[in-house]
Motif scaffolding. Structure first.
Motif, mmCIF file in Angstrom:
data_model
loop_
_atom_site.group_PDB
_atom_site.id
_atom_site.type_symbol
_atom_site.label_atom_id
_atom_site.label_comp_id
_atom_site.label_asym_id
_atom_site.label_seq_id
_atom_site.Cartn_x
_atom_site.Cartn_y
_atom_site.Cartn_z
ATOM 1 N N VAL A 1 0.836 -1.206 0.000
ATOM 2 C CA VAL A 1 0.000 0.000 0.000
ATOM 3 C C VAL A 1 0.866 1.250 0.000
ATOM 4 C CG1 VAL A 1 -1.616 1.346 1.417
ATOM 5 C CG2 VAL A 1 -2.019 -1.086 1.030
ATOM 6 N N LEU A 2 1.926 1.265 0.800
ATOM 7 C CA LEU A 2 2.829 2.410 0.839
ATOM 8 C C LEU A 2 3.518 2.623 -0.510
ATOM 9 C CD1 LEU A 2 4.145 4.630 2.573
ATOM 10 C CD2 LEU A 2 5.939 2.971 3.115
ATOM 11 N N ALA A 3 3.932 1.539 -1.159
ATOM 12 C CA ALA A 3 4.597 1.652 -2.458
ATOM 13 C C ALA A 3 3.648 2.215 -3.514
ATOM 14 C CB ALA A 3 5.129 0.289 -2.888
ATOM 15 N N VAL A 4 2.406 1.760 -3.534
ATOM 16 C CA VAL A 4 1.428 2.286 -4.500
ATOM 17 C C VAL A 4 1.144 3.753 -4.206
ATOM 18 C CG1 VAL A 4 -0.986 2.114 -5.233
ATOM 19 C CG2 VAL A 4 0.389 0.057 -4.999
ATOM 20 N N TRP A 5 1.024 4.124 -2.943
ATOM 21 C CA TRP A 5 0.764 5.513 -2.573
ATOM 22 C C TRP A 5 1.906 6.411 -3.036
ATOM 23 C CZ3 TRP A 5 -2.000 7.004 2.500
ATOM 24 C CH2 TRP A 5 -2.159 8.374 2.570
ATOM 25 N N ILE A 6 3.152 5.992 -2.787
ATOM 26 C CA ILE A 6 4.309 6.789 -3.209
ATOM 27 C C ILE A 6 4.358 6.900 -4.728
ATOM 28 C CG2 ILE A 6 6.845 6.779 -3.318
ATOM 29 C CD1 ILE A 6 6.790 5.638 -0.458
ATOM 30 N N TYR A 7 4.102 5.806 -5.436
ATOM 31 C CA TYR A 7 4.105 5.824 -6.900
ATOM 32 C C TYR A 7 3.070 6.800 -7.443
ATOM 33 C CZ TYR A 7 3.186 4.321 -11.655
ATOM 34 O OH TYR A 7 2.964 4.291 -13.003
ATOM 35 N N GLU A 8 1.849 6.732 -6.934
ATOM 36 C CA GLU A 8 0.782 7.609 -7.412
ATOM 37 C C GLU A 8 1.061 9.070 -7.062
ATOM 38 O OE1 GLU A 8 -1.767 7.047 -9.389
ATOM 39 O OE2 GLU A 8 -1.186 4.953 -9.589
ATOM 40 N N ARG B 1 4.047 10.494 -6.726
ATOM 41 C CA ARG B 1 5.088 10.977 -7.649
ATOM 42 C C ARG B 1 4.528 11.208 -9.040
ATOM 43 N NH1 ARG B 1 10.651 7.770 -6.138
ATOM 44 N NH2 ARG B 1 10.883 8.713 -4.095
ATOM 45 N N LYS B 2 3.649 10.320 -9.480
ATOM 46 C CA LYS B 2 3.034 10.488 -10.796
ATOM 47 C C LYS B 2 2.200 11.763 -10.847
ATOM 48 C CE LYS B 2 -0.322 7.825 -12.380
ATOM 49 N NZ LYS B 2 -1.075 6.668 -12.864
ATOM 50 N N ALA B 3 1.470 12.037 -9.776
ATOM 51 C CA ALA B 3 0.649 13.250 -9.732
ATOM 52 C C ALA B 3 1.517 14.502 -9.692
ATOM 53 C CB ALA B 3 -0.275 13.211 -8.520
ATOM 54 N N ARG B 4 2.600 14.467 -8.922
ATOM 55 C CA ARG B 4 3.489 15.634 -8.850
ATOM 56 C C ARG B 4 4.172 15.893 -10.185
ATOM 57 N NH1 ARG B 4 5.982 16.560 -3.106
ATOM 58 N NH2 ARG B 4 4.398 15.581 -1.843
ATOM 59 N N ARG B 5 4.577 14.827 -10.860
ATOM 60 C CA ARG B 5 5.249 14.977 -12.139
ATOM 61 C C ARG B 5 4.316 15.573 -13.186
ATOM 62 N NH1 ARG B 5 7.891 9.621 -13.334
ATOM 63 N NH2 ARG B 5 5.947 9.289 -12.322
ATOM 64 N N SER B 6 3.081 15.094 -13.229
ATOM 65 C CA SER B 6 2.149 15.622 -14.222
ATOM 66 C C SER B 6 1.714 17.042 -13.874
ATOM 67 C CB SER B 6 0.942 14.709 -14.380
ATOM 68 O OG SER B 6 0.263 14.577 -13.166
ATOM 69 N N ARG B 7 1.684 17.383 -12.572
ATOM 70 C CA ARG B 7 1.392 18.763 -12.187
ATOM 71 C C ARG B 7 2.518 19.691 -12.609
ATOM 72 N NH1 ARG B 7 0.876 18.716 -6.378
ATOM 73 N NH2 ARG B 7 0.135 16.607 -6.429
ATOM 74 N N ALA B 8 3.768 19.208 -12.488
ATOM 75 C CA ALA B 8 4.919 20.024 -12.867
ATOM 76 C C ALA B 8 4.957 20.247 -14.378
ATOM 77 C CB ALA B 8 6.208 19.364 -12.400
ATOM 78 N N ILE B 9 4.543 19.245 -15.135
ATOM 79 C CA ILE B 9 4.531 19.364 -16.593
ATOM 80 C C ILE B 9 3.343 20.198 -17.045
ATOM 81 C CG2 ILE B 9 4.304 18.058 -18.745
ATOM 82 C CD1 ILE B 9 5.758 15.770 -17.360
ATOM 83 N N GLY B 10 2.263 20.130 -16.316
ATOM 84 C CA GLY B 10 1.072 20.899 -16.658
ATOM 85 C C GLY B 10 0.037 20.082 -17.410
ATOM 86 N N ASP B 11 0.080 18.758 -17.248
ATOM 87 C CA ASP B 11 -0.856 17.887 -17.950
ATOM 88 C C ASP B 11 -2.230 17.820 -17.307
ATOM 89 O OD1 ASP B 11 1.077 17.287 -19.764
ATOM 90 O OD2 ASP B 11 1.608 15.354 -18.873
ATOM 91 N N ILE B 12 -2.359 18.285 -16.074
ATOM 92 C CA ILE B 12 -3.621 18.156 -15.359
ATOM 93 C C ILE B 12 -4.522 19.338 -15.684
ATOM 94 C CG2 ILE B 12 -4.678 18.106 -13.068
ATOM 95 C CD1 ILE B 12 -2.306 16.649 -12.049
ATOM 96 N N SER B 13 -5.771 19.029 -15.946
ATOM 97 C CA SER B 13 -6.744 20.092 -16.198
ATOM 98 C C SER B 13 -7.087 20.780 -14.880
ATOM 99 C CB SER B 13 -8.001 19.506 -16.835
ATOM 100 O OG SER B 13 -8.657 18.671 -15.912
ATOM 101 N N PRO B 14 -7.614 21.994 -14.940
ATOM 102 C CA PRO B 14 -7.954 22.701 -13.692
ATOM 103 C C PRO B 14 -8.940 21.946 -12.818
ATOM 104 C CG PRO B 14 -7.999 24.206 -15.540
ATOM 105 C CD PRO B 14 -7.792 22.822 -16.102
ATOM 106 N N ALA B 15 -9.806 21.150 -13.428
ATOM 107 C CA ALA B 15 -10.777 20.404 -12.629
ATOM 108 C C ALA B 15 -10.107 19.315 -11.804
ATOM 109 C CB ALA B 15 -11.829 19.783 -13.544
ATOM 110 N N GLU B 16 -8.942 18.833 -12.225
ATOM 111 C CA GLU B 16 -8.272 17.748 -11.524
ATOM 112 C C GLU B 16 -7.191 18.241 -10.574
ATOM 113 O OE1 GLU B 16 -7.216 14.110 -13.543
ATOM 114 O OE2 GLU B 16 -8.149 14.909 -15.332
ATOM 115 N N GLN B 17 -7.067 19.531 -10.360
ATOM 116 C CA GLN B 17 -6.021 20.056 -9.513
ATOM 117 C C GLN B 17 -6.389 20.058 -8.035
ATOM 118 O OE1 GLN B 17 -4.812 23.845 -11.022
ATOM 119 N NE2 GLN B 17 -3.614 22.956 -12.673
ATOM 120 N N LYS B 18 -7.410 19.388 -7.687
ATOM 121 C CA LYS B 18 -7.817 19.287 -6.287
ATOM 122 C C LYS B 18 -7.031 18.149 -5.640
ATOM 123 C CE LYS B 18 -12.422 20.880 -7.339
ATOM 124 N NZ LYS B 18 -13.838 20.534 -7.397
#
Length: 82
Positions: free
Chosen positions: A48-55, A57-74
């Protein structure tokens, strides 16, 4: 001694007492369980901890790139859902 210092000392003592109680309770509980149960629980917690860390990091990376729409920035809402 100021009021804030006294309150901090009381909070520290209470925190230590609660942690000691949790330690004793967890030790008692795990001593009553079999080794297979304990190893399975530890593996599940690690997975569970490994999946949480993976997700995360994936969310932070896509936020840094700007792939997330404004509706998903919550991000707080997504963390709570996880």
């Amino acid at each position: 001694m100021s009021r804030n210092t006294l309150l901090q000392l009381i909070a520290a003592v209470i925190t230590i007492a609660v942690l000691a109680g949790i330690h004793q309770g967890a030790g008692w509980f795990l001593n009553r369980m079999s080794l297979d149960f304990t190893l399975g629980m530890l593996f599940g917690m690690f997975l569970v901890l490994a999946v949480w860390i993976y997700e995360d990091r994936k969310a932070r990376r896509s936020r840094a790139i700007g792939d997330i729409s404004p509706a998903e920035q919550k991000s707080a809402r997504h963390s709570i859902d996880l």
